[in-house]
Scaffold this motif. Structure first.
Motif, PDB file in Angstrom:
ATOM      1  N   MET A 118       0.385  -1.470  -0.322  1.00  8.45           N
ATOM      2  CA  MET A 118       0.440  -0.468  -0.199  1.00  8.45           C
ATOM      3  C   MET A 118       0.641   1.057   0.242  1.00  8.45           C
ATOM      4  SD  MET A 118      -2.666  -0.679  -0.486  1.00  8.45           S
ATOM      5  CE  MET A 118      -4.096   0.421   0.197  1.00  8.45           C
ATOM      6  N   ALA A 119       0.521   1.893  -1.602  1.00  2.38           N
ATOM      7  CA  ALA A 119       1.453   3.739  -1.041  1.00  2.38           C
ATOM      8  C   ALA A 119       0.746   4.774  -1.420  1.00  2.38           C
ATOM      9  CB  ALA A 119       2.558   3.326  -1.746  1.00  2.38           C
ATOM     10  N   PRO A 120      -0.524   5.116  -0.522  1.00  2.00           N
ATOM     11  CA  PRO A 120      -1.641   5.929  -0.753  1.00  2.00           C
ATOM     12  C   PRO A 120      -0.821   7.243  -1.213  1.00  2.00           C
ATOM     13  CG  PRO A 120      -0.178   6.106   1.453  1.00  2.00           C
ATOM     14  CD  PRO A 120      -0.014   5.104   0.938  1.00  2.00           C
ATOM     15  N   SER A 121      -1.513   6.755  -2.109  1.00  2.00           N
ATOM     16  CA  SER A 121      -1.427   8.739  -3.684  1.00  2.00           C
ATOM     17  C   SER A 121      -1.582   9.876  -3.322  1.00  2.00           C
ATOM     18  CB  SER A 121      -2.423   8.794  -4.174  1.00  2.00           C
ATOM     19  OG  SER A 121      -3.535   9.512  -4.186  1.00  2.00           O
ATOM     20  N   LEU A 122      -0.949  10.808  -3.278  1.00  2.00           N
ATOM     21  CA  LEU A 122      -0.690  11.851  -2.645  1.00  2.00           C
ATOM     22  C   LEU A 122      -2.756  13.208  -2.325  1.00  2.00           C
ATOM     23  CD1 LEU A 122       1.219  14.390  -4.592  1.00  2.00           C
ATOM     24  CD2 LEU A 122       1.690  13.741  -2.022  1.00  2.00           C
ATOM     25  N   LEU A 123      -3.900  12.319  -3.516  1.00  2.00           N
ATOM     26  CA  LEU A 123      -4.654  13.378  -3.458  1.00  2.00           C
ATOM     27  C   LEU A 123      -5.590  12.478  -2.397  1.00  2.00           C
ATOM     28  CD1 LEU A 123      -7.129  14.233  -4.917  1.00  2.00           C
ATOM     29  CD2 LEU A 123      -7.508  12.403  -6.194  1.00  2.00           C
ATOM     30  N   SER A 124      -4.658  10.846  -1.495  1.00  2.00           N
ATOM     31  CA  SER A 124      -5.683   9.848  -0.853  1.00  2.00           C
ATOM     32  C   SER A 124      -4.865  10.292   0.284  1.00  2.00           C
ATOM     33  CB  SER A 124      -5.567   8.652  -1.367  1.00  2.00           C
ATOM     34  OG  SER A 124      -5.593   8.005   0.079  1.00  2.00           O
ATOM     35  N   LYS A 125      -4.198  10.693   0.585  1.00  2.00           N
ATOM     36  CA  LYS A 125      -3.708  11.675   1.709  1.00  2.00           C
ATOM     37  C   LYS A 125      -3.925  12.876   2.152  1.00  2.00           C
ATOM     38  CE  LYS A 125       0.893   9.905   1.526  1.00  2.00           C
ATOM     39  NZ  LYS A 125       2.904   9.704   1.082  1.00  2.00           N
ATOM     40  N   PHE A 126      -4.142  13.484   0.838  1.00  2.00           N
ATOM     41  CA  PHE A 126      -5.243  14.496   1.449  1.00  2.00           C
ATOM     42  C   PHE A 126      -6.863  14.849   1.498  1.00  2.00           C
ATOM     43  CE2 PHE A 126      -8.074  17.871  -0.886  1.00  2.00           C
ATOM     44  CZ  PHE A 126      -7.901  19.362   0.041  1.00  2.00           C
ATOM     45  N   ASN A 127      -6.858  13.740   1.136  1.00  6.50           N
ATOM     46  CA  ASN A 127      -8.864  13.649   1.491  1.00  6.50           C
ATOM     47  C   ASN A 127      -8.226  12.567   2.959  1.00  6.50           C
ATOM     48  OD1 ASN A 127     -10.072  10.803   1.337  1.00  6.50           O
ATOM     49  ND2 ASN A 127     -10.822  12.627   1.336  1.00  6.50           N
ATOM     50  N   THR A 128      -7.390  11.742   2.973  1.00  2.70           N
ATOM     51  CA  THR A 128      -7.138  11.728   4.713  1.00  2.70           C
ATOM     52  C   THR A 128      -7.537  13.356   5.794  1.00  2.70           C
ATOM     53  OG1 THR A 128      -5.900   9.303   4.153  1.00  2.70           O
ATOM     54  CG2 THR A 128      -6.158  10.385   6.408  1.00  2.70           C
ATOM     55  N   VAL A 129      -6.346  13.801   5.411  1.00  2.96           N
ATOM     56  CA  VAL A 129      -5.968  15.713   6.163  1.00  2.96           C
ATOM     57  C   VAL A 129      -7.338  15.743   5.978  1.00  2.96           C
ATOM     58  CG1 VAL A 129      -5.223  17.645   5.962  1.00  2.96           C
ATOM     59  CG2 VAL A 129      -3.818  14.956   5.525  1.00  2.96           C
ATOM     60  N   LEU A 130      -7.935  16.065   5.219  1.00  6.62           N
ATOM     61  CA  LEU A 130      -9.289  16.833   5.040  1.00  6.62           C
ATOM     62  C   LEU A 130     -10.321  16.198   6.040  1.00  6.62           C
ATOM     63  CD1 LEU A 130     -11.361  19.173   3.654  1.00  6.62           C
ATOM     64  CD2 LEU A 130     -11.359  17.907   2.041  1.00  6.62           C
ATOM     65  N   GLU A 131     -10.125  14.809   5.530  1.00  5.39           N
ATOM     66  CA  GLU A 131     -11.382  13.963   6.134  1.00  5.39           C
ATOM     67  C   GLU A 131     -11.053  14.439   8.223  1.00  5.39           C
ATOM     68  OE1 GLU A 131     -12.993   9.704   6.355  1.00  5.39           O
ATOM     69  OE2 GLU A 131     -11.765  10.233   4.815  1.00  5.39           O
ATOM     70  N   PHE A 132     -10.015  14.437   8.593  1.00  5.74           N
ATOM     71  CA  PHE A 132      -9.609  14.454   9.584  1.00  5.74           C
ATOM     72  C   PHE A 132     -10.495  15.511  10.123  1.00  5.74           C
ATOM     73  CE2 PHE A 132      -6.577  16.353  12.888  1.00  5.74           C
ATOM     74  CZ  PHE A 132      -6.961  15.513  14.078  1.00  5.74           C
ATOM     75  N   SER A 133      -9.636  16.835   9.152  1.00  9.54           N
ATOM     76  CA  SER A 133      -9.845  18.287   9.360  1.00  9.54           C
ATOM     77  C   SER A 133     -11.459  18.152   9.983  1.00  9.54           C
ATOM     78  CB  SER A 133      -8.864  18.745   8.433  1.00  9.54           C
ATOM     79  OG  SER A 133      -8.284  18.831   8.699  1.00  9.54           O
ATOM     80  N   VAL A 134     -12.363  17.923   9.140  1.00  4.69           N
ATOM     81  CA  VAL A 134     -13.834  18.218   9.319  1.00  4.69           C
ATOM     82  C   VAL A 134     -14.098  17.166  10.256  1.00  4.69           C
ATOM     83  CG1 VAL A 134     -16.071  17.885   7.771  1.00  4.69           C
ATOM     84  CG2 VAL A 134     -13.553  18.374   6.296  1.00  4.69           C
ATOM     85  N   LEU A 135     -13.810  16.547  10.253  1.00  3.51           N
ATOM     86  CA  LEU A 135     -14.213  15.377  11.289  1.00  3.51           C
ATOM     87  C   LEU A 135     -14.103  16.077  12.566  1.00  3.51           C
ATOM     88  CD1 LEU A 135     -13.946  11.724  10.854  1.00  3.51           C
ATOM     89  CD2 LEU A 135     -16.360  13.184  10.585  1.00  3.51           C
ATOM     90  N   SER A 136     -12.444  16.844  13.526  1.00  2.00           N
ATOM     91  CA  SER A 136     -12.221  17.471  13.796  1.00  2.00           C
ATOM     92  C   SER A 136     -12.882  18.805  14.653  1.00  2.00           C
ATOM     93  CB  SER A 136     -10.643  17.465  14.250  1.00  2.00           C
ATOM     94  OG  SER A 136      -9.946  16.937  13.828  1.00  2.00           O
ATOM     95  N   ALA A 137     -13.416  19.362  13.225  1.00  2.00           N
ATOM     96  CA  ALA A 137     -14.009  20.710  13.211  1.00  2.00           C
ATOM     97  C   ALA A 137     -15.709  20.592  13.375  1.00  2.00           C
ATOM     98  CB  ALA A 137     -14.185  21.419  12.541  1.00  2.00           C
ATOM     99  N   LEU A 138     -16.000  19.779  13.392  1.00  2.00           N
ATOM    100  CA  LEU A 138     -17.544  18.704  13.177  1.00  2.00           C
ATOM    101  C   LEU A 138     -17.218  19.137  15.140  1.00  2.00           C
ATOM    102  CD1 LEU A 138     -18.719  16.995  10.368  1.00  2.00           C
ATOM    103  CD2 LEU A 138     -19.912  18.572  11.594  1.00  2.00           C
ATOM    104  N   LEU A 139     -16.259  17.568  16.143  1.00  2.00           N
ATOM    105  CA  LEU A 139     -16.607  17.503  17.391  1.00  2.00           C
ATOM    106  C   LEU A 139     -16.055  18.979  17.889  1.00  2.00           C
ATOM    107  CD1 LEU A 139     -14.368  14.366  17.494  1.00  2.00           C
ATOM    108  CD2 LEU A 139     -16.578  14.292  17.351  1.00  2.00           C
ATOM    109  N   ALA A 140     -15.692  19.922  17.555  1.00  2.00           N
ATOM    110  CA  ALA A 140     -15.093  21.044  17.892  1.00  2.00           C
ATOM    111  C   ALA A 140     -16.165  22.106  17.982  1.00  2.00           C
ATOM    112  CB  ALA A 140     -14.136  22.048  17.529  1.00  2.00           C
ATOM    113  N   ASP A 141     -17.424  22.032  17.212  1.00  3.37           N
ATOM    114  CA  ASP A 141     -18.084  22.460  16.552  1.00  3.37           C
ATOM    115  C   ASP A 141     -19.469  21.633  17.980  1.00  3.37           C
ATOM    116  OD1 ASP A 141     -20.046  24.861  15.126  1.00  3.37           O
ATOM    117  OD2 ASP A 141     -21.177  22.673  15.078  1.00  3.37           O
TER     118      ASP A 141
END
Length: 194
Positions: A118-141
């Motif tokens: 398994m070697a995640p693509s740049l797009l997949s890494k971006f998606n993971t960071v975005l997903e984590f950021s959105v979930l963090s923001a939702l939890l903080a909200d």
């Protein structure tokens, strides 16, 4: 030194243990505590990666378990928040379908072609960071620490685009590798008439 060698995998194991706690806190609407556990999980993810790279302690188990712990954590949070109407059902469905396609593809590749690296693509890494950021923001909200409601529609749309894009990319790359491997096997069989 023996413990140190297994430290990254032990930290990854801790992240698996935090998942039921996280789900329980979310189901009880204890968003402040859930947000704190989610951040601890993220910090431990960074820690095990840094330790593994710094002291060259990478293992095959870690290469599989680390991204699996990430996926299971984010998937659990997404599904609970979707049940609580904090994440749109269409987005949660897209996340589940993409992850199932990737897992099914990896399993099929393993059994039909061979070992999966398994070697995640740049797009997949971006998606993971975005997903984590959105979930963090939702939890903080939800914990009433910040207000992100106005930003959610464009963030959800961007997540959907990266989900579809990275999912299609995985299917394309691994499908191509499987096809090339099959073609090589045919060429070798044709070259060896025994």
């Amino acid at each position: 030194m023996r413990v140190m060698r297994h430290l990254p995998n032990l930290i990854t194991g801790l992240r698996f243990l935090l998942i039921p706690l996280l789900v329980a806190l979310l189901l009880e609407h204890r968003y402040v505590a859930a947000f704190a556990v989610f951040i601890v999980s993220a910090i431990s993810d960074l820690a095990d990666g840094l330790i593994a790279r710094r002291w060259n302690l990478r293992t095959r188990l870690g290469a599989i378990a680390d991204p699996l712990a990430d996926k299971m954590t984010m998937l659990a949070v997404t599904l609970v928040l979707a049940v609580q109407a904090l994440v749109p059902v269409w987005l949660a469905t897209a996340i589940v379908v993409r992850d199932l396609v990737i897992v099914a593809g990896a399993v099929a590749f393993h059994f039909i072609v061979g070992r999966v690296e398994m070697a995640p693509s740049l797009l997949s890494k971006f998606n993971t960071v975005l997903e984590f950021s959105v979930l963090s923001a939702l939890l903080a909200d939800a914990a009433q620490a910040i207000e992100v409601t106005a930003w959610l529609p464009p963030l959800f749309t961007l997540m959907m685009i990266t989900l579809v894009g990275s999912g299609v990319h995985y299917v394309w790359v691994w499908g191509r590798r499987a096809w090339q491997s099959k073609r090589r096997a045919r060429s070798l069989a044709a070259a060896d008439p025994r």
